[in-house]
Design a protein around this motif. Structure first.
Motif, short mmCIF file in Angstrom:
data_model
loop_
_atom_site.label_atom_id
_atom_site.label_comp_id
_atom_site.label_asym_id
_atom_site.label_seq_id
_atom_site.Cartn_x
_atom_site.Cartn_y
_atom_site.Cartn_z
N MET A 126 0.80 -1.22 0.00
CA MET A 126 0.00 0.00 0.00
C MET A 126 0.84 1.28 0.00
O MET A 126 0.29 2.37 -0.15
CB MET A 126 -0.92 0.01 1.22
CG MET A 126 -2.04 -1.01 1.19
SD MET A 126 -3.27 -0.61 -0.09
CE MET A 126 -2.85 -1.82 -1.34
N GLY A 167 2.93 2.67 -2.09
CA GLY A 167 2.93 3.46 -3.31
C GLY A 167 1.66 4.27 -3.49
O GLY A 167 1.69 5.47 -3.75
N LEU A 168 0.52 3.60 -3.34
CA LEU A 168 -0.77 4.28 -3.54
C LEU A 168 -0.94 5.40 -2.51
O LEU A 168 -1.43 6.49 -2.84
CB LEU A 168 -1.90 3.24 -3.45
CG LEU A 168 -3.29 3.66 -3.93
CD1 LEU A 168 -3.27 4.31 -5.30
CD2 LEU A 168 -4.21 2.43 -3.95
N LEU A 174 1.44 7.19 -1.11
CA LEU A 174 2.29 8.34 -1.47
C LEU A 174 1.81 9.02 -2.75
O LEU A 174 1.98 10.22 -2.92
CB LEU A 174 3.75 7.90 -1.59
CG LEU A 174 4.38 7.43 -0.26
CD1 LEU A 174 5.80 6.91 -0.50
CD2 LEU A 174 4.39 8.54 0.78
N GLU A 175 1.15 8.25 -3.63
CA GLU A 175 0.54 8.88 -4.81
C GLU A 175 -0.62 9.80 -4.42
O GLU A 175 -0.81 10.86 -5.00
CB GLU A 175 0.01 7.80 -5.77
CG GLU A 175 1.11 7.00 -6.49
CD GLU A 175 0.52 6.08 -7.54
OE1 GLU A 175 0.01 6.57 -8.56
OE2 GLU A 175 0.57 4.84 -7.36
#
Lengths: 246, 246
Positions: B87, B89-90, B92-93
């Motif tokens: 989770m 990456g999502l 931080l996006e």
């Protein structure tokens, strides 16, 4: 009859070790490992028999650990994951009938990745630039194919005095398959007291801060830098709802 | 002002979690995650506010976790390493100005590897066969290049009802670059109560036991089976002292 536990302690602090690794060390009679790694967990080792050697004594350490495990419980420790560039392989190669348990840990690319954001979110690979046991030509071929396959690439053992040009050569190979803005992280001593890191774009990459305590991570074609984080999306824009720029 | 910690809990048992992850969960007010993962650590979660969703609710979970972290300490949990198909990456996006900490864990290939020996000892890669966010053509290309580069290959999400042919097709691609005796491990529920595994040679590989709870690991050109262990040597025979057959 003793048992040999091959333990990955993670980045090197007790808090990033698993409870299983911690208990296995506590329940061991003898601790075997490279002296620098044993220093990292010296609070756990106090009062125990210790067999430590310099970095190059790996095979001797393994043989000693197997021998000692015939009548004692032995913990053979390495940093990161014992099964990735660690001691698990050599132990199982040398093992005759000793009882062996492999206890995994957080590998160095995971530790380094967590420091700079989420660079490893999609398909990724670990490549060691050490040519001690692998010809450099094979290493370069692998780097090229990983770059062509658009893997996020984590480079272990990126630079030492004896091979200080390999890293820049490998970065140049990767650059042939990536856009100029591709993020590169250099994470030194990840999750240790003296941790530091740099983030750059591949076109500006400078290897001057890199040493053997560093991991170098190069993004894939979709990786980007945002607010000081290195982010790789979980997939490719054509297949996902675009959440990255909201 | 709260904080969001994105936590990799490792394979799914408390003992294979890091102390840092454990403490972070204990110190959180709210636990967010897929309900199956929350079940795995239910002893830690007791008495806390829980926001759990089904598997497909990832983006909603992330938004909710970010929102909640504005005034509470939130633990967003995933299995394995939060930074590898997790989770981090999502989050931080989607992040705007919330305070986020990424806490790594033992990734699934490390857990699976430890169960069958030391398959990942040399250069290795993780490839997900899920085509939810990556076109299958890209996945196949990556598998081919990884095979050509002689990586040890760990396949995540190897098979689901909707794509039950991908795994055999990818194994066939790899087989084009490997000898018939190359070891393949299928490890299901690694380091969980209902763990099981099979070891075979690539020529005899059978995908019937593989599901989404499995990791499939294919060796490199030097990997071999010995006394029930899957071993990959640390390097190539031409460069190392031969210890494997003693």
């Amino acid at each position: 009859m003793g048992k040999l536990r091959v333990i990955g302690i993670g980045p090197g602090s007790i808090e990033n070790m698993s409870l299983r690794a911690l208990k296995a060390i506590e329940n061991s009679d003898v601790i075997v490992g490279y002296n620098k790694y044993i220093d990292m967990i010296k609070d756990l080792v106090e009062g125990k028999e210790v067999y430590s050697t310099g970095m190059m004594g790996e095979e001797d350490r393994c043989k000693e650990a197997l021998e000692l495990s015939k009548d004692k419980n032995v913990a053979l420790i390495s940093t990161g994951d014992s099964g990735i560039y660690g001691m698990a392989g050599l132990i199982l190669e040398l093992r005759k009938d000793e009882e062996v348990e492999v206890i995994p840990g957080i590998t160095a690319s995971s530790s380094a990745g967590s420091v700079v954001g989420a660079p490893l979110m999609h398909d990724n690979c670990n490549i060691s630039l050490s040519d001690l046991m692998t010809p450099y030509e094979d290493i370069k071929k692998r780097v090229k194919l990983a770059a062509e396959g658009d893997f996020v690439i984590s480079l272990y053992n990126p630079k030492s005095k004896g091979r200080n040009k390999y890293l820049m050569e490998c970065i140049d190979i990767i650059r042939g398959f990536r856009k100029d803005s591709t993020p590169v992280a250099v994470v030194r001593n990840a999750l240790r007291d003296d941790q530091n890191y740099t983030l750059s774009q591949i076109k500006d990459f400078d290897d001057s801060t890199v040493d053997m305590m560093s991991i170098v991570i190069v993004g894939n074609s979709k990786s980007y830098l945002k607010n000081g984080y290195f982010i790789t999306p979980r997939g490719y824009a054509s297949k996902k709802r675009d959440v990255s720029r909201r």
